[in-house]
Design a protein around this motif. Structure first.
Motif: not given
Length: 437
Positions: A328-338
């Motif tokens: 879940a955390l990795e997906f959140a980081r992915f979606v909010t990437s620049s």
């Protein structure tokens, strides 16, 4: 192939704090001593991603993000759930009570607040501290909730520009190149416009009144959100200023009635000079009122005397109840990437919270049209520190409407301003304390 998507029935909205408290959300333990911040493990397995009213407009975009993530992590399956905005608070309350919150939640600050206050989401300042400098500071700080320093990774934002009808401004002998920069200056300009032209400067609304209170230095609420603080000398100055302006015609005549027209309608009809709003409204004005659009100019959004312009933030939170926090955390980081934030902004009217995305020429090159100029102004404000984080999350829609109701008659000249502020503070304190039971 179309993805499966659960739907949530639209139910009547109620005050968020009351809803979540009634469902027992406020009774759970907080903190991470029990290991609920453990995000170790493989990026694999199934997670659910819940968004707020992005379908069907952004179906292709969201499904594309999910496909890309699943291709990068073949052992992952992401189920997307989209819920209507008006039903999100109720769904969050029900899911929290039953222990069935989605693994990744797209929420605005107010809707996230009860979860964050009770330690029900991962603290991104703890589990993703290295991400902090990647985001606009006011966006990162918008998700501060006491013990939970950052309750979500910032995703998309909005912040205002000041839209002007230069015809009215010039008729009043004012210079469109020197617009008001604060709400106090807006009042002064509006007074001049009324005196010189007999027309209005702006239309106050429920939200405008609250922003003006903040701009004049009114605290609105105490530190622990148990008491309202609106009966102050600064508030009295504001109410007196608005009452005088209303009497002289400096604010739209019907703006204090039970059901006034919306701000954009009043501006489109050429009845007011100024409109503090999100940049996306510029295109709407062009489409609906081409005559007014011909006289339209864009400037910096109004700022508080103490802080910057407002910013509205959506973020991605991971509940501590998630059984797959690492994924879940990795997906959140992915979606909010620049990269992904820039792609979303280019398909919509929102702004990225990722600093690198805001530095893309898409935002920095105005291109000569009012729409592009508005986008460039807003983006520059976000990156230069001219925006302020969201106000205290206990100040919700119900608070705003009660404040408006209590002060409406005083602004119209039918009640003593000092007495109205005393009554407002008492009523708002009772409201806050009801919501905390």
């Amino acid at each position: 192939m179309a993805r499966s998507r659960r739907t949530t029935p639209l139910v009547p909205a109620v005050a968020l704090a009351v809803t979540l408290t009634a469902c027992g959300l406020g009774e759970g333990p907080a903190g991470s001593a029990d290991g609920r911040y453990d995000v170790s493990g493989e990026v694999a397995g199934e997670i659910t991603f819940q968004t707020m009213q992005l379908s069907p407009t952004f179906d292709d975009f969201i499904n594309g993000l999910i496909d890309e993530f699943e291709n990068e992590y073949p052992e992952v399956t992401v189920e997307w759930v989209d819920v209507p905005t008006e039903g999100t608070a109720e769904k969050i309350a029900a899911d929290a009570a039953s222990g069935s919150l989605a693994d990744v939640l797209d929420l605005d600050v107010a809707t996230l607040a009860p979860l964050a206050r009770d330690g029900r989401v991962l603290d991104m300042a703890t589990v993703s501290a290295e991400s902090k400098d990647s985001y606009v500071e006011s966006a990162w700080r918008s998700f501060e909730f006491g013990d939970v320093e950052t309750a979500a990774l910032p995703w998309y934002l909005n912040t205002p520009v000041l839209v002007m009808n230069t015809s009215i401004v010039e008729d009043a002998g004012l210079d469109p190149a020197d617009p008001p920069g604060t709400y106090a200056e807006l009042v002064q300009h509006s007074s001049t416009i009324a005196e010189k032209t007999g027309r209005a400067g702006f239309q106050p609304t429920v939200r405008t009144l609250l922003n003006m209170m903040l701009s004049y230095g009114v605290p609105l609420i105490n530190e622990d959100a148990t008491e309202a603080v609106v009966d102050t000398p600064e508030a009295l100055r504001l109410v007196n200023d608005l009452a005088e302006l209303y009497r002289d015609g400096g604010i739209a005549a019907d703006s204090m009635t039970a059901q006034p027209r919306s701000e954009i309608e009043t501006f489109q009809e050429g009845e007011v000079a100024y409109f503090d709003t999100g940049p996306s409204r510029v295109t709407i004005i062009e489409e609906n009122a081409p005559g007014t659009f011909e006289s339209l100019a864009v400037a910096q959004g109004l700022e508080s005397e103490a802080d910057g312009a407002w910013v509205v933030a959506h973020g991605l939170a991971v509940p501590t109840t998630s059984e797959n926090k690492a994924t879940a955390l990795e997906f959140a980081r992915f979606v909010t990437s620049s990269t992904n934030q820039l792609a979303l902004a280019q398909e919509s009217t929102v702004f990225p919270s990722a600093v690198d995305a805001l530095e893309d020429p898409f935002f920095s090159e105005s291109g000569g049209t009012p729409q592009n100029e508005a986008r460039a102004i807003a983006a520059e404000n976000l990156t230069s520190g001219r925006t302020a984080p969201a106000r205290h999350t206990a100040i919700d829609t119900e608070y705003e409407e009660e404040l408006w109701s209590q002060l409406q008659l005083a602004i119209m000249g039918d009640e003593d301003p000092a007495e109205a502020l005393t009554n407002a503070e008492q009523a708002l304190t009772e409201l806050l304390q009801r919501g905390r039971r």
